[in-house]
Structures are given as structure tokens and as C-alpha cells.
Design an enzyme around this catalytic site. Sequence first.
Site, mmCIF file in Angstrom:
data_model
loop_
_atom_site.group_PDB
_atom_site.id
_atom_site.type_symbol
_atom_site.label_atom_id
_atom_site.label_comp_id
_atom_site.label_asym_id
_atom_site.label_seq_id
_atom_site.Cartn_x
_atom_site.Cartn_y
_atom_site.Cartn_z
ATOM 1 N N ARG A 237 0.830 -1.197 0.000
ATOM 2 C CA ARG A 237 0.000 0.000 0.000
ATOM 3 C C ARG A 237 0.867 1.250 0.000
ATOM 4 O O ARG A 237 1.917 1.294 0.647
ATOM 5 C CB ARG A 237 -0.915 0.046 1.249
ATOM 6 N N GLU A 266 -1.195 8.877 -6.394
ATOM 7 C CA GLU A 266 -0.775 8.266 -7.649
ATOM 8 C C GLU A 266 -1.309 9.067 -8.825
ATOM 9 O O GLU A 266 -2.531 9.188 -8.964
ATOM 10 C CB GLU A 266 -1.250 6.809 -7.680
ATOM 11 N N HIS A 284 0.829 0.978 -9.714
ATOM 12 C CA HIS A 284 -0.153 0.213 -8.935
ATOM 13 C C HIS A 284 -0.700 -0.930 -9.800
ATOM 14 O O HIS A 284 -1.905 -1.189 -9.850
ATOM 15 C CB HIS A 284 -1.296 1.102 -8.455
#
Length: 314
Positions: A237, A266, A284
Site C-alpha cells: 500500500r 498516484e 499500482h
Amino acid sequence: MSLSVFVTPRSFGKHSSAPLDLLKERGLDVRTNPYGRILTKEEMIASVGDADAIIVGVDPLDRDVLERAPRLRIIAKYGVGTDNIDLAYAASRGIAVTTTIGANTEAVADYTFALMLAAARKVVPIDRGCRGGDWRKLTTVDVYGRTLGLIGLGNIGKAVVRRAAGFAMNVVAFDAVRDEAYAAANGVTYVDAVDEVLATSDFVSLHVPLTERTRHMIGARELALMKPTAVLVNTARGGLIDEDALYEALRSEAIWGAGVDVFEQEPPENTALFELTNLVIGSHCAASTVQAIDNMGIMAARHVIDHLCGVSKS
């Protein structure tokens, strides 16, 4: 009135129609993400008003959003991390929250090792150099036979252990809850503190959830404990690592390198990270394989069907 399902992940049903077919076969009205990106809080508020179920990725589902979803009965997380969901408020409303545990385990473990190898062997700068006509040989560090330290030894951590066996790695781990039988059977040595993992490992991989306790668990102090030839990997995470401290450690070559697939925001706010040649960056995407996407979609769809319509067909 038909039951409504709002789906935010852009990859849901991308490679196979099976997840959407499952929902539609049960007469559910399915609405998908119209923006082609992660939704903002305001966009979520505008989208959830008639939702009986939400299949969600990393889009925000805090109390402000959930309060605008009076019909909501289930949140089916497309993945395993729930830090974007106000679990306490969902529980107070009786809203079920499910995750797709196991659906992407192997994909994330593969990508963890991909980042380890890429950072250790400088795969990205070598590739870029070759494309520009620079065929000099860069000296790198071995993976085979080195010590791998895992912070978190759950399903994904154990999948990484299986891969480490092929590289004859010595594995040490820290976890608040120990699986002693597994460790004994698989040659894993538990240690008593995160600091011990950091100080003794050639590679450190994070596999813990993001909580108030784990936020910025890797900062300047922790990075200073690591070997100068060590590699840090995060496929868990964003927020587990203090990104400013990581930048300084990599810029000064206090550690060898890092592979990071998840960031606090992000794309990351600190764009200086993009200039580092000893950092391998992911979008991700560790769970983004055809097989994992199909697994997550089908599992999330079945969770919704089970809750809204009764038990789904296997």
C-alpha cells in the site's frame, strides 16, 4: 425497481465478460466508471445515490461518500486493501464489506520478484542506455543466495517465499501474528522487530495493510538501518514508506535501490522520484494480469450476487 450495481475499477470485465454476465444474468442494473480513471470524491458522491452495491477499486469511499448512498447494502472490494473505505461507518450502517482475498496473490508475488530483480540488476537503466547506444556494462548485485526480509507474512508474503526458494534465498520475516508451523516447514526465520529485518536483509519487501500504525513505518531512521547494497520493495500500500525519506536515501545511495508499485498519491507528488535511476516505479499494477483481473472480477461479482440475490452459482 431493479437493483443497481456501480462498478469503479476500469479493468473489471476488460478481458472476459464473465463478471458482467454474472451480474446481468441475475437482473442487476450495472453502471460502470464513465471517466476511465480513478474517480474523485466529488465524482463518487455524484455516482452512488442509487447504488445497492458498489464494486470498488481504490476510489474514495469515506463517510461523506457513503452518506450519499442511502440504498447501499454491500461494498465489494476489487482487491484486498480497504484503507479507502470507512469501515466503521459502513459497519454502523450494516453495509457488508468483502474483499477478493487470494484472487491476485500470485500476480502480486510475481511482480514483487520482478521489482526485486529489476532494481538489483539495474534492468531499467541498462535498457535505456542500450537504446541510446551505450553498451557499457553496469556492475549490479546478486539475488541468488541472498537474504530476503519480509515485513508481513500473509498470503502474498508466503507466495513470495515460494519464489524465493528457487533463488536459494535465506528468508527472515516479521509479523504481528506468527504462523510457526508454516515457518518451520518452509525455512522461514521469524525475528522480533522490523529493525532486525531491515538491518540483516539484502532485500526487504513490504506486505502489510495501511493503518495509522503502519503509515510511514519506513522512514529516514529505518532506511538508515539498511545495508548500502539493500533493495526495498513495496507492492502493498502507498503510505507505508515516507517517500521524501526514500528519495534522499536513493539520491545519496544510502541503499542500492527500490521497487515501488504503490504511492501515497498516484502519480506521486514528489516528481523528483522520476529522476532517480535506482528506483523502479510501477503504476499500482502488480495485480494487473489477465488472470488476476478475471479472478477479482468474478469473485467480486459473486459477493454482490450472494448478498443481494442469494447464493451465486460457482
